[in-house]
Write a protein that holds these residues in place. Structure first.
Motif, mmCIF file in Angstrom:
data_model
loop_
_atom_site.group_PDB
_atom_site.id
_atom_site.type_symbol
_atom_site.label_atom_id
_atom_site.label_comp_id
_atom_site.label_asym_id
_atom_site.label_seq_id
_atom_site.Cartn_x
_atom_site.Cartn_y
_atom_site.Cartn_z
ATOM 1 N N PRO A 45 0.831 -1.212 0.000
ATOM 2 C CA PRO A 45 0.000 0.000 0.000
ATOM 3 C C PRO A 45 0.857 1.251 0.000
ATOM 4 C CG PRO A 45 -0.776 -1.591 1.635
ATOM 5 C CD PRO A 45 0.535 -2.101 1.146
ATOM 6 N N PHE A 46 0.350 2.297 -0.633
ATOM 7 C CA PHE A 46 1.054 3.565 -0.613
ATOM 8 C C PHE A 46 1.074 4.114 0.806
ATOM 9 C CE2 PHE A 46 -0.234 3.606 -5.140
ATOM 10 C CZ PHE A 46 1.013 3.862 -5.705
ATOM 11 N N PRO A 47 2.062 4.959 1.112
ATOM 12 C CA PRO A 47 2.070 5.615 2.424
ATOM 13 C C PRO A 47 0.976 6.676 2.489
ATOM 14 C CG PRO A 47 3.823 6.489 1.041
ATOM 15 C CD PRO A 47 3.209 5.335 0.283
ATOM 16 N N ASP A 48 1.058 7.544 3.449
ATOM 17 C CA ASP A 48 0.048 8.586 3.598
ATOM 18 C C ASP A 48 0.087 9.553 2.415
ATOM 19 O OD1 ASP A 48 1.704 11.118 4.296
ATOM 20 O OD2 ASP A 48 2.493 9.579 5.646
ATOM 21 N N ARG A 51 3.351 11.683 1.846
ATOM 22 C CA ARG A 51 4.543 10.959 1.374
ATOM 23 C C ARG A 51 4.374 10.453 -0.050
ATOM 24 N NH1 ARG A 51 4.536 10.540 6.720
ATOM 25 N NH2 ARG A 51 6.522 10.831 7.799
ATOM 26 N N LEU A 52 3.149 10.336 -0.499
ATOM 27 C CA LEU A 52 2.904 9.934 -1.878
ATOM 28 C C LEU A 52 2.972 11.119 -2.829
ATOM 29 C CD1 LEU A 52 1.954 7.918 -4.055
ATOM 30 C CD2 LEU A 52 -0.403 8.427 -3.347
ATOM 31 N N ASP A 87 5.260 13.956 10.249
ATOM 32 C CA ASP A 87 3.808 13.815 10.319
ATOM 33 C C ASP A 87 3.190 14.219 8.978
ATOM 34 O OD1 ASP A 87 1.307 13.424 12.044
ATOM 35 O OD2 ASP A 87 0.987 15.412 11.166
ATOM 36 N N GLY A 88 2.568 13.255 8.296
ATOM 37 C CA GLY A 88 2.005 13.506 6.978
ATOM 38 C C GLY A 88 0.935 14.580 6.982
ATOM 39 N N ARG A 89 0.119 14.602 7.997
ATOM 40 C CA ARG A 89 -0.956 15.591 8.052
ATOM 41 C C ARG A 89 -0.389 17.013 8.207
ATOM 42 N NH1 ARG A 89 -6.347 14.867 8.755
ATOM 43 N NH2 ARG A 89 -6.023 12.694 9.399
ATOM 44 N N THR A 90 0.668 17.142 8.976
ATOM 45 C CA THR A 90 1.300 18.452 9.143
ATOM 46 C C THR A 90 1.867 18.948 7.814
ATOM 47 O OG1 THR A 90 1.841 18.004 11.460
ATOM 48 C CG2 THR A 90 3.134 19.702 10.346
ATOM 49 N N ILE A 91 2.508 18.041 7.081
ATOM 50 C CA ILE A 91 3.062 18.401 5.767
ATOM 51 C C ILE A 91 1.938 18.803 4.825
ATOM 52 C CG2 ILE A 91 4.267 17.483 3.757
ATOM 53 C CD1 ILE A 91 5.761 15.592 5.731
ATOM 54 N N TRP A 92 0.857 18.059 4.840
ATOM 55 C CA TRP A 92 -0.282 18.337 3.951
ATOM 56 C C TRP A 92 -0.910 19.699 4.269
ATOM 57 C CZ3 TRP A 92 -1.698 15.495 -0.185
ATOM 58 C CH2 TRP A 92 -2.915 15.806 -0.798
ATOM 59 N N ARG A 93 -1.056 19.995 5.544
ATOM 60 C CA ARG A 93 -1.624 21.286 5.940
ATOM 61 C C ARG A 93 -0.732 22.433 5.473
ATOM 62 N NH1 ARG A 93 -3.214 19.630 12.174
ATOM 63 N NH2 ARG A 93 -5.243 18.647 11.733
ATOM 64 N N ALA A 416 6.437 10.511 -10.133
ATOM 65 C CA ALA A 416 5.142 10.511 -9.452
ATOM 66 C C ALA A 416 4.189 9.540 -10.157
ATOM 67 C CB ALA A 416 4.562 11.913 -9.420
ATOM 68 N N PHE A 417 4.116 8.325 -9.688
ATOM 69 C CA PHE A 417 3.349 7.264 -10.336
ATOM 70 C C PHE A 417 1.894 7.666 -10.571
ATOM 71 C CE2 PHE A 417 0.751 3.324 -9.792
ATOM 72 C CZ PHE A 417 1.128 2.696 -10.968
ATOM 73 N N CYS A 418 1.278 8.269 -9.576
ATOM 74 C CA CYS A 418 -0.149 8.587 -9.695
ATOM 75 C C CYS A 418 -0.435 9.723 -10.667
ATOM 76 C CB CYS A 418 -0.737 8.909 -8.322
ATOM 77 S SG CYS A 418 -0.905 7.455 -7.251
ATOM 78 N N SER A 419 0.599 10.444 -11.092
ATOM 79 C CA SER A 419 0.387 11.523 -12.051
ATOM 80 C C SER A 419 0.504 11.053 -13.499
ATOM 81 C CB SER A 419 1.389 12.658 -11.807
ATOM 82 O OG SER A 419 2.669 12.334 -12.313
ATOM 83 N N ILE A 420 0.906 9.811 -13.734
ATOM 84 C CA ILE A 420 1.148 9.344 -15.105
ATOM 85 C C ILE A 420 -0.093 9.510 -15.988
ATOM 86 C CG2 ILE A 420 1.607 7.292 -16.517
ATOM 87 C CD1 ILE A 420 3.677 6.458 -14.437
#
Length: 477
Positions: A45-48, A51-52, A87-93, A416-420
């Motif tokens: 599974p992908f990380p948070d 991180r993805l 902390d992924g949520r902190t980075i996202w914010r 970035a795999f999901c951007s392909i």
């Protein structure tokens, strides 16, 4: 879905949509990129979401750095192993609070299209919606259908090429082959990129030379042994399904040295006495040497010159390679490629795909060169030019002299795999818009535009990068 690349008059937009719809569901070919093969080999599974989508994306982190937000606050690892935000949520914010910085940029286009088309998230990212968007993507990532292999299937990817150096043991590709995903004709293949054993200016060059000799079982203490080791590793890559090489040199310079001259330069490198000019001369000579090898083994050459690597020296010192510190520079092709083209440019067995970060060379140099040599093709706009506006400028600049069939189709060149799928979709929309303009001006019949559209989206890259097998049509084109 909106049509962000169809900002044209109503009739032309209608033609563009018709052309786009004809290729929208065609399989995706990704013949050059930097997705980690471990992603698909392990299928974990992908990380948070952070991180993805944020930490590894240097387009995102460099924009934030330009506004004073250091990569360490975005979770980018430090070379010294020092602390970074975890902390992924902190980075996202933090991204959401600064989302306005990306207005009008391709990074925003790619990411918002990824939110919608990959994760089904329609909520606009803002500071106040950061947690809502984060939680929605995190929930998707927890589903089995969002593991890497499942997404590979859903994206409609037919072939994905990763990029490895000659010192890579290709263990991940062996694992993929064992699972029926790799090997000759496989869905995930490698690209042979020898920069680490060619560029004497790299701090790890001498160590890489030793590693090359060890993995190839050759004596790389001599220039002859070095060439034998490279040939051996190319054979191993070909056995694993590789169809292309890639060369990311600072310039496109090529040069033919005698074996004795090349051996002298190589010895200077081994003894640590090579100058910057020696390193550039050796890189230039090796491009010609690799062209000779391609004539023997059939690998397609890709040349990606023009990046001034690690221009931001402090960023490199703290975080290393590939974190947004590289800058495009002016690049010469007419004189730089002449030795290679004099030697092999008319040989139909050779295919060389050339890219640029210097778009001023599109019409002045690259298009006329590709229009004059059977061995040469134009690569798609990449990196800083992988944008709707730059892709339009590319077609406008090169079609006069090179047409469509001296270009190699779209290459996403992404980590970035999901951007392909998003990047390919934007490229297809951009090409549809350009072709529609020709139809609207009565310069191209609609049926021929539709045929060209399919060729640009699928048939050209499949043939040029030999993704349908190492077949030659006798013309090099």
């Amino acid at each position: 879905m909106s049509d962000p690349t169809f900002a044209i008059d109503t009739r032309q937009a209608g033609i563009a949509r018709e052309l786009y719809e004809a290729v929208r569901e065609m399989p995706l070919l990704s013949p050059h990129g930097h997705v980690d093969p471990r992603l698909l080999a392990d299928d974990e599974p992908f990380p948070d979401p952070a991180r993805l989508l944020i930490v590894p994306d240097h387009y995102v982190t460099r924009m934030l750095l330009s506004q004073g937000i250091p990569p360490s606050r975005l979770g980018v690892p430090r070379r010294d192993g020092g602390p970074v935000e975890s902390d992924g949520r902190t980075i996202w914010r933090l991204l959401a609070q600064n989302w306005h910085l990306f207005r009008g940029t391709p990074s925003r286009l790619w990411m918002e299209q990824t939110f919608r088309t990959v994760f089904g998230v329609e909520t606009r990212l803002r500071a106040e919606t950061a947690d809502e968007v984060y939680d929605a993507i995190a929930a998707r990532l927890a589903e089995p259908g969002f593991r890497p292999r499942a997404l590979f299937e859903r994206f409609g990817i037919e072939v994905l090429a990763t990029t490895e150096s000659p010192t890579d043991d290709l263990a991940q590709h062996a694992k993929l082959a064992a699972d029926g995903w790799g090997g000759p004709g496989g869905r995930v293949i490698s690209t042979f990129r020898p920069d680490n054993v060619v560029d004497m200016e790299r701090p790890d060059w001498r160590d890489a030379i030793d590693a090359l000799g060890e993995i190839a079982g050759e004596d790389t203490g001599t220039y002859a042994g070095y060439l034998d080791a490279l040939r051996s590793r190319r054979e191993a890559f070909i056995a694993a399904g590789t169809t292309c090489t890639d060369h990311g040199h600072p310039t496109a310079r090529t040069l033919s040295l005698s074996p004795a001259e090349a051996a002298t330069l190589y010895d200077r490198g081994l003894h640590g006495t090579a100058t910057a000019e020696d390193a550039e001369t050796f890189r230039a000579h090796m491009l010609l040497e690799f062209a000779r090898m391609s004539l023997d083994d059939g690998l397609v050459m890709q040349i990606h010159p023009g990046a001034n690597r690690n221009h931001n020296r402090r960023l490199y010192a703290e975080h290393g390679l590939d974190v947004g510190g590289d800058i495009p520079q002016a690049t010469d092709y007419v004189h730089a490629l002449r030795p290679l083209l004099d030697a092999y440019g008319m040989d139909p067995k050779l295919r060389v795909v050339v890219y640029t970060l210097d778009e001023y060379t599109f019409s002045r140099e690259l298009a006329p060169l590709a229009g004059g040599y059977p061995a040469l093709f134009l690569g798609a706009p990449w990196w800083f030019l992988d944008t709707p506006d730059a892709m339009r400028r590319f077609r406008e600049a090169v079609t006069d002299a090179a047409g469509f069939y001296n270009t190699a189709g779209f290459v996403d060149d992404t980590r970035a795999f999901c951007s392909i799928p998003v990047r390919h979709d934007v490229a297809r929309r951009s090409d549809a818009a350009y072709l529609a303009s020709l139809v609207a001006q009565d310069r191209l019949p609609l049926d021929e535009a539709a045929e060209t559209m399919a060729d640009l989206a699928y048939h050209l890259p499949k043939r040029i990068f030999k993704l349908d097998g190492p077949k030659l049509d006798g013309t090099g084109k």
